[in-house]
Design a protein around this motif. Structure first.
Motif, mmCIF file in Angstrom:
data_model
loop_
_atom_site.group_PDB
_atom_site.id
_atom_site.type_symbol
_atom_site.label_atom_id
_atom_site.label_comp_id
_atom_site.label_asym_id
_atom_site.label_seq_id
_atom_site.Cartn_x
_atom_site.Cartn_y
_atom_site.Cartn_z
ATOM 1 N N PRO A 40 0.806 -1.222 0.000
ATOM 2 C CA PRO A 40 0.000 0.000 0.000
ATOM 3 C C PRO A 40 0.842 1.277 0.000
ATOM 4 C CG PRO A 40 -0.043 -1.020 2.162
ATOM 5 C CD PRO A 40 0.709 -1.958 1.260
ATOM 6 N N ILE A 41 0.290 2.290 -0.667
ATOM 7 C CA ILE A 41 0.883 3.623 -0.682
ATOM 8 C C ILE A 41 0.123 4.471 0.336
ATOM 9 C CG2 ILE A 41 1.288 5.705 -2.054
ATOM 10 C CD1 ILE A 41 1.275 3.844 -4.551
ATOM 11 N N VAL A 42 0.856 5.068 1.264
ATOM 12 C CA VAL A 42 0.254 5.919 2.282
ATOM 13 C C VAL A 42 0.713 7.351 2.013
ATOM 14 C CG1 VAL A 42 0.045 6.400 4.752
ATOM 15 C CG2 VAL A 42 0.289 4.021 3.948
ATOM 16 N N ILE A 60 -3.749 5.279 0.468
ATOM 17 C CA ILE A 60 -4.355 5.509 1.780
ATOM 18 C C ILE A 60 -4.005 6.945 2.146
ATOM 19 C CG2 ILE A 60 -4.304 4.876 4.219
ATOM 20 C CD1 ILE A 60 -3.405 2.031 3.232
ATOM 21 N N LEU A 61 -5.016 7.755 2.384
ATOM 22 C CA LEU A 61 -4.796 9.173 2.691
ATOM 23 C C LEU A 61 -4.812 9.367 4.201
ATOM 24 C CD1 LEU A 61 -7.124 10.665 -0.063
ATOM 25 C CD2 LEU A 61 -4.719 9.965 -0.232
ATOM 26 N N LEU A 62 -3.647 9.683 4.751
ATOM 27 C CA LEU A 62 -3.506 9.750 6.205
ATOM 28 C C LEU A 62 -2.519 10.864 6.568
ATOM 29 C CD1 LEU A 62 -4.544 8.254 8.707
ATOM 30 C CD2 LEU A 62 -2.651 6.663 8.460
ATOM 31 N N THR A 63 -3.049 12.058 6.757
ATOM 32 C CA THR A 63 -2.227 13.232 7.060
ATOM 33 C C THR A 63 -1.389 12.998 8.311
ATOM 34 O OG1 THR A 63 -3.822 14.727 6.058
ATOM 35 C CG2 THR A 63 -2.287 15.688 7.648
ATOM 36 N N PHE A 64 -0.107 13.360 8.226
ATOM 37 C CA PHE A 64 0.775 13.236 9.391
ATOM 38 C C PHE A 64 1.011 14.594 10.056
ATOM 39 C CE2 PHE A 64 4.704 12.815 11.754
ATOM 40 C CZ PHE A 64 4.499 11.619 12.424
ATOM 41 N N PHE A 65 1.544 15.557 9.316
ATOM 42 C CA PHE A 65 1.820 16.892 9.861
ATOM 43 C C PHE A 65 0.655 17.825 9.568
ATOM 44 C CE2 PHE A 65 6.071 15.193 8.874
ATOM 45 C CZ PHE A 65 6.724 15.389 10.084
ATOM 46 N N ASP A 66 0.256 18.626 10.552
ATOM 47 C CA ASP A 66 -0.758 19.642 10.272
ATOM 48 C C ASP A 66 -0.078 20.837 9.593
ATOM 49 O OD1 ASP A 66 0.379 21.320 12.233
ATOM 50 O OD2 ASP A 66 -1.200 20.940 13.698
ATOM 51 N N PHE A 73 2.339 11.255 16.646
ATOM 52 C CA PHE A 73 2.755 9.989 16.037
ATOM 53 C C PHE A 73 1.894 8.821 16.498
ATOM 54 C CE2 PHE A 73 5.041 5.989 16.015
ATOM 55 C CZ PHE A 73 5.389 5.887 14.672
ATOM 56 N N ASP A 74 1.647 8.720 17.797
ATOM 57 C CA ASP A 74 0.903 7.575 18.324
ATOM 58 C C ASP A 74 -0.499 7.497 17.738
ATOM 59 O OD1 ASP A 74 3.061 6.733 19.874
ATOM 60 O OD2 ASP A 74 2.434 7.942 21.590
ATOM 61 N N LYS A 75 -1.173 8.618 17.677
ATOM 62 C CA LYS A 75 -2.528 8.651 17.114
ATOM 63 C C LYS A 75 -2.499 8.308 15.620
ATOM 64 C CE LYS A 75 -6.527 11.719 16.792
ATOM 65 N NZ LYS A 75 -7.050 13.057 17.082
ATOM 66 N N TRP A 76 -1.545 8.884 14.900
ATOM 67 C CA TRP A 76 -1.408 8.606 13.464
ATOM 68 C C TRP A 76 -1.103 7.123 13.225
ATOM 69 C CZ3 TRP A 76 2.386 6.707 10.261
ATOM 70 C CH2 TRP A 76 2.181 6.874 8.887
ATOM 71 N N TYR A 77 -0.176 6.580 14.006
ATOM 72 C CA TYR A 77 0.230 5.180 13.838
ATOM 73 C C TYR A 77 -0.936 4.238 14.137
ATOM 74 C CZ TYR A 77 3.448 1.243 13.690
ATOM 75 O OH TYR A 77 4.090 0.070 13.345
ATOM 76 N N GLU A 78 -1.752 4.595 15.110
ATOM 77 C CA GLU A 78 -2.959 3.818 15.422
ATOM 78 C C GLU A 78 -3.892 3.767 14.212
ATOM 79 O OE1 GLU A 78 -5.801 4.767 18.735
ATOM 80 O OE2 GLU A 78 -3.955 4.534 19.917
ATOM 81 N N LYS A 79 -4.093 4.924 13.590
ATOM 82 C CA LYS A 79 -4.927 4.986 12.386
ATOM 83 C C LYS A 79 -4.324 4.159 11.248
ATOM 84 C CE LYS A 79 -6.914 9.554 13.239
ATOM 85 N NZ LYS A 79 -6.953 10.958 12.764
ATOM 86 N N LEU A 80 -3.013 4.221 11.117
ATOM 87 C CA LEU A 80 -2.342 3.439 10.080
ATOM 88 C C LEU A 80 -2.591 1.948 10.288
ATOM 89 C CD1 LEU A 80 -0.396 3.255 7.630
ATOM 90 C CD2 LEU A 80 1.483 3.144 9.314
ATOM 91 N N GLN A 81 -2.506 1.500 11.525
ATOM 92 C CA GLN A 81 -2.692 0.078 11.835
ATOM 93 C C GLN A 81 -4.102 -0.399 11.489
ATOM 94 O OE1 GLN A 81 -0.116 -1.995 12.633
ATOM 95 N NE2 GLN A 81 1.012 -0.116 12.227
ATOM 96 N N LEU A 82 -5.069 0.516 11.446
ATOM 97 C CA LEU A 82 -6.429 0.153 11.042
ATOM 98 C C LEU A 82 -6.525 -0.045 9.523
ATOM 99 C CD1 LEU A 82 -8.466 2.643 13.261
ATOM 100 C CD2 LEU A 82 -8.120 0.185 13.657
ATOM 101 N N GLU A 83 -5.574 0.516 8.800
ATOM 102 C CA GLU A 83 -5.595 0.479 7.333
ATOM 103 C C GLU A 83 -4.751 -0.639 6.730
ATOM 104 O OE1 GLU A 83 -7.357 2.391 5.313
ATOM 105 O OE2 GLU A 83 -8.176 3.741 6.830
ATOM 106 N N ILE A 84 -3.738 -1.090 7.448
ATOM 107 C CA ILE A 84 -2.810 -2.085 6.907
ATOM 108 C C ILE A 84 -2.671 -3.254 7.879
ATOM 109 C CG2 ILE A 84 -1.495 -0.336 5.630
ATOM 110 C CD1 ILE A 84 0.709 -0.743 7.830
ATOM 111 N N ASN A 85 -2.123 -4.338 7.393
ATOM 112 C CA ASN A 85 -1.810 -5.477 8.250
ATOM 113 C C ASN A 85 -0.499 -5.200 8.966
ATOM 114 O OD1 ASN A 85 -4.056 -7.008 7.375
ATOM 115 N ND2 ASN A 85 -2.927 -7.618 5.552
#
Length: 138
Positions: A40-42, A60-66, A73-85
């Protein structure tokens, strides 16, 4: 030098190299090959950037920096884990490759997955006239 020893030595180096997390810079051709085998491309850019340039299909569209450069990072990484294995490699992309490299290095410290960084970002993708689509922002 004994050829068998040399081959074993190279094999051991490769095994060691891939036994740990790694950030690998990739170009457009490599991104295409990797995405063709379902890596996957994030896209870590902001939504305004996605709208301005378009995105690579199926990203996968997942903004990191505002817009001020802040992140969680922790919140972003949590969201990433919902999108990928968990444990699967990913390709990270931003505008020029700088932000995605920063994110890749952060992930590298947290996991043992291979992270591919689109070294020249979406700018290179667009310059090569590769396909982009309108983002599907939820």
């Amino acid at each position: 030098m004994n050829i068998r020893f040399f081959i074993k030595y190279i094999f051991c180096l490769l095994i060691f190299k891939f036994a740990f997390a790694e950030v690998v810079d990739v170009n457009n051709e490599e991104i295409i090959k990797l995405s063709n085998i379902n890596i996957p491309i994030v896209d870590v850019r902001r939504s305004s950037e996605w709208v301005q340039t378009g995105v690579i299909p199926n990203s996968i569209l997942l903004t990191f920096f505002d817009k001020d450069g802040n992140y969680n990072f922790d919140k972003w990484y949590e969201k990433l884990q919902l999108e990928i294995n968990e444990g699967d490699p990913i390709i990270l992309i931003c505008r020029s490759g700088k932000r995605s490299k920063i994110v890749a290095n952060m992930i590298d410290k947290e996991s043992d997955v291979i992270i591919y960084n689109a070294q020249s970002g979406i700018n290179s993708w667009i310059n090569k006239k590769l396909i982009t689509v309108e983002p599907q922002i939820n």
